[in-house]
Design a protein around this motif. Sequence first.
Motif, short mmCIF file in Angstrom:
data_model
loop_
_atom_site.label_atom_id
_atom_site.label_comp_id
_atom_site.label_asym_id
_atom_site.label_seq_id
_atom_site.Cartn_x
_atom_site.Cartn_y
_atom_site.Cartn_z
N SER A 233 44.61 51.46 43.29
CA SER A 233 44.34 50.36 44.21
C SER A 233 44.63 49.06 43.50
O SER A 233 44.23 48.87 42.36
N SER A 234 45.31 48.15 44.19
CA SER A 234 45.59 46.84 43.59
C SER A 234 44.31 46.05 43.37
O SER A 234 44.26 45.12 42.57
N PHE A 235 43.27 46.46 44.09
CA PHE A 235 42.01 45.75 43.98
C PHE A 235 41.29 46.05 42.67
O PHE A 235 40.54 45.23 42.16
N VAL A 236 41.53 47.21 42.12
CA VAL A 236 40.83 47.60 40.89
C VAL A 236 41.79 47.83 39.72
O VAL A 236 41.37 48.17 38.63
N ALA A 237 43.08 47.66 39.92
CA ALA A 237 44.05 47.90 38.85
C ALA A 237 44.13 46.71 37.91
O ALA A 237 43.93 45.57 38.30
N GLY A 238 44.48 46.97 36.66
CA GLY A 238 44.70 45.90 35.69
C GLY A 238 43.48 45.01 35.53
O GLY A 238 42.41 45.46 35.16
N GLN A 239 43.64 43.75 35.84
CA GLN A 239 42.55 42.79 35.71
C GLN A 239 41.74 42.64 36.98
O GLN A 239 41.00 41.68 37.16
N SER A 240 41.93 43.57 37.90
CA SER A 240 41.12 43.60 39.10
C SER A 240 41.26 42.32 39.91
O SER A 240 42.38 41.89 40.18
N CYS A 241 40.17 41.71 40.28
CA CYS A 241 40.18 40.49 41.11
C CYS A 241 41.07 39.40 40.49
O CYS A 241 41.66 38.58 41.19
N LEU A 242 41.13 39.40 39.16
CA LEU A 242 41.88 38.36 38.46
C LEU A 242 43.39 38.52 38.62
O LEU A 242 44.14 37.64 38.21
N ASN A 243 43.82 39.64 39.18
CA ASN A 243 45.25 39.79 39.47
C ASN A 243 45.71 38.68 40.41
O ASN A 243 46.85 38.21 40.32
N CYS A 244 44.83 38.29 41.33
CA CYS A 244 45.17 37.23 42.28
C CYS A 244 44.37 35.96 42.02
O CYS A 244 44.92 34.86 41.98
N HIS A 245 43.06 36.12 41.84
CA HIS A 245 42.18 34.96 41.65
C HIS A 245 42.07 34.67 40.15
O HIS A 245 41.05 34.92 39.51
N ASN A 246 43.16 34.13 39.60
CA ASN A 246 43.22 34.00 38.15
C ASN A 246 42.67 32.68 37.63
O ASN A 246 42.63 32.45 36.43
N GLN A 247 42.29 31.76 38.52
CA GLN A 247 41.71 30.49 38.10
C GLN A 247 40.21 30.46 38.42
O GLN A 247 39.73 29.63 39.17
N VAL A 248 39.49 31.42 37.85
CA VAL A 248 38.09 31.61 38.24
C VAL A 248 37.18 30.45 37.84
O VAL A 248 36.08 30.31 38.36
#
Length: 309
Positions: A281-296
């Motif tokens: 799932s793209s939602f849990v792969a790699g850096q998870s949420c940070l895959n898209c929301h990278n400016q937390v």
Amino acid sequence: MTLTIKHLSLTLCVYLMTFSCHAQEDIQSQLIQKFKQGQYSTKGADTCLQCHGRNQQVNAIFNSPHGSVDTADSPMTKLQCETCHGPKGKHRGKNEAMISFGKQANVSAELQSSVCLSCHQNSQRNEWHGSRHDFADVACSDCHQIHTAQDLLLTPEGEIETCRNCHSNQVADMNKRSAHPMAGLHAGSDMRCTSCHDVHGSLTQSSLNEFSLNDTCYRCHAEKRGPLLWEHAPVTENCIGCHSAHGSVNDAMLKRRAPQLCQSCHATDDHASRVYDGQSSSFVAGQSCLNCHNQVHGSNHPSGSLLEK
């Protein structure tokens, strides 16, 4: 029989503690009375060294700032040994006590520290009374070394070594895979406990140097301060909402791995609310949420409302 022995041991411990407290109170009362009488020796340190001169630790005072005769503020230019250990009075051998410090202390931590503060009371120690260390009956000499050329506490490595004697939980965190670069643990770093904490007392939570935790973090992480066009509420509220201040097993000292950390607040949103299930799932792969929301920590991009740019 075992229970009886345990009870006897506990009773003996309580008795010894009570006896020790009463003995200390008696000595302390005697010493306070000696201060009031002010019967100081006419020969100063020469009198003390007649008995204590063979002790290397005693003689080490002359290599320290406290044993210097070049400054007017040094104890050795005032009443010499009696500046700290009190008036000689009738002291000879063990017939009348003098003030002892550190592990061999015969008076309370409060009285020991009051001797030090009689010279070292300044703006850096205004908050000592009522501080965490004061409430814990920690005396100045429990941390500082006086009869030495260099107090190890004044070096980064020595300070950390001293603090770790009591703060073992924090030391355990600092040895985790993601932690601040502390002196002695990371080459080239001089970061120490007092980089963040005021050990002599502070009006802030956890005796921090700055007014708040975030202000303390911003001293090194200024890029997270803002102001930002799009702010992430947890960031402006408290850094330890997401990060473990002393160290973590997770990347970036995070308390939990994403997406679990993110889902502790974002339980329901535009995405399906689910935890890692081991499936692709793209939602849990790699850096998870940070895959898209990278400016937390926040974004200044006009289109960064979702902290994506």
